[in-house]
Design an enzyme around this catalytic site. Structure first.
Site, mmCIF file in Angstrom:
data_model
loop_
_atom_site.group_PDB
_atom_site.id
_atom_site.type_symbol
_atom_site.label_atom_id
_atom_site.label_comp_id
_atom_site.label_asym_id
_atom_site.label_seq_id
_atom_site.Cartn_x
_atom_site.Cartn_y
_atom_site.Cartn_z
ATOM 1 N N HIS A 15 0.649 -1.107 0.075
ATOM 2 C CA HIS A 15 0.060 -0.013 -0.059
ATOM 3 C C HIS A 15 0.899 1.297 0.008
ATOM 4 C CE1 HIS A 15 -3.750 -1.958 0.980
ATOM 5 N NE2 HIS A 15 -3.105 -2.941 1.286
ATOM 6 N N ASN A 16 2.287 0.805 -0.173
ATOM 7 C CA ASN A 16 3.224 2.137 -0.004
ATOM 8 C C ASN A 16 3.609 2.496 -1.541
ATOM 9 O OD1 ASN A 16 6.012 3.185 -0.287
ATOM 10 N ND2 ASN A 16 6.523 2.292 1.785
ATOM 11 N N ASP A 75 9.669 -7.806 1.579
ATOM 12 C CA ASP A 75 9.626 -7.343 2.984
ATOM 13 C C ASP A 75 11.129 -7.207 3.244
ATOM 14 O OD1 ASP A 75 8.061 -7.218 5.346
ATOM 15 O OD2 ASP A 75 9.479 -8.718 6.004
ATOM 16 N N SER A 76 11.496 -6.247 4.000
ATOM 17 C CA SER A 76 12.862 -5.785 4.232
ATOM 18 C C SER A 76 13.037 -5.097 5.591
ATOM 19 C CB SER A 76 13.215 -4.860 3.166
ATOM 20 O OG SER A 76 12.317 -3.674 3.004
ATOM 21 N N GLY A 157 14.193 5.596 6.370
ATOM 22 C CA GLY A 157 14.526 4.764 7.307
ATOM 23 C C GLY A 157 15.883 4.795 7.984
ATOM 24 N N TYR A 158 16.307 3.733 8.227
ATOM 25 C CA TYR A 158 17.856 3.657 9.029
ATOM 26 C C TYR A 158 18.735 3.919 8.203
ATOM 27 C CZ TYR A 158 14.510 0.834 12.363
ATOM 28 O OH TYR A 158 13.743 0.458 12.936
ATOM 29 N N ASP A 159 18.771 4.545 6.851
ATOM 30 C CA ASP A 159 19.898 4.788 6.026
ATOM 31 C C ASP A 159 21.006 5.685 6.678
ATOM 32 O OD1 ASP A 159 19.064 3.369 3.816
ATOM 33 O OD2 ASP A 159 18.036 5.017 2.903
ATOM 34 N N LYS A 179 23.533 3.927 -3.753
ATOM 35 C CA LYS A 179 23.024 2.884 -2.807
ATOM 36 C C LYS A 179 22.271 2.059 -3.636
ATOM 37 C CE LYS A 179 19.207 2.360 0.369
ATOM 38 N NZ LYS A 179 17.955 2.733 0.821
ATOM 39 N N HIS A 184 20.510 -4.071 -0.694
ATOM 40 C CA HIS A 184 19.570 -5.365 -0.459
ATOM 41 C C HIS A 184 18.276 -5.505 -1.522
ATOM 42 C CE1 HIS A 184 18.129 -1.931 1.572
ATOM 43 N NE2 HIS A 184 17.162 -2.677 2.081
#
Ligand code: IMP
Length: 198
Positions: A15-16, A75-76, A157-159, A179, A184
């Protein structure tokens, strides 16, 4: 393994909007079109598997069953060795309903002891599911370490706390193309491309 012939339309189990655009762009050169689960009004299943591959499978199977179309799910997450791989599949949840990743990064740092193992990695699973229940999963991972304080305002996010192995810039400081060359998700997609696209 089954291939996705040119002209296929598949449902992307997200939904993103950001993910939809990113994956649509990767599939477009192979003449595979995507429609999102959100646009079809499909429910989001509970992601309760213990690993990325399991959660991607849950999402892809739910979307193909509900739509009758071939489905693709991803999923990540971000994993830290000194936390036993956490936040891992809970990466989004650590940011809470307000998607507070500054807080989530601070929580990771706060839970790491002074002498903790700071090796870290991002992982991504992709799963294709066909309406007859067949699935194919692909996995990608990029190794590095958790740095503190956060560096850079790019990415998401966590970048800003992830320094890829052998690099000088965090994912938050790197140009998007740099990147993408090692991420990943890109590694998982390269496997999917080799196995299933024409
Ligand atoms: P998902 O939507 O359930 O797959 O959640 C993935 C979560 O992992 C995201 O909300 C991010 O917090 C994190 N994550 C995954 N990939 C990346 C990345 O490339 N950079 C930064 N954070 C990421």
């Amino acid at each position: 393994m089954r291939r996705l012939i040119r002209g296929t339309r598949l449902v992307l189990a997200t939904h993103n909007k950001g993910k939809l655009q990113e994956i649509a762009a990767l599939l477009a050169p192979h003449e595979v079109a995507v429609v999102s689960a959100g646009a079809l009004g499909l429910d989001e299943p509970e992601e309760d598997a213990p690993d990325f591959t399991g959660n991607a499978r849950i999402k892809a199977l739910a979307a193909t069953e509900a739509s009758g179309l071939i489905a693709l799910a991803d999923d990540s997450g971000f994993c830290v060795a000194g936390l036993g791989g956490a936040p891992g599949v809970h990466s989004a949840r650590w940011a809470g309903p307000t998607k507070d990743f500054v807080g989530a990064m601070a929580r990771v740092e706060g839970e790491l002891a002074d002498d903790a193992d700071r090796r870290a990695w991002f992982a991504a699973a992709l799963c294709l599911a066909w309406p007859d229940g067949e699935t194919a999963t692909f996995f990608g991972r990029v190794e590095g370490s958790m740095v503190w304080p956060p560096r850079g305002k790019r990415g998401f996010g966590y970048d800003p706390v992830f320094l890829p192995a052998g690099g000088r810039l965090t994912f938050g400081e790197m140009a998007p193309e740099a990147k993408e060359a090692i991420s990943h998700r890109a590694r998982a997609f390269a496997q999917l491309r080799a196995a299933c696209l024409t």
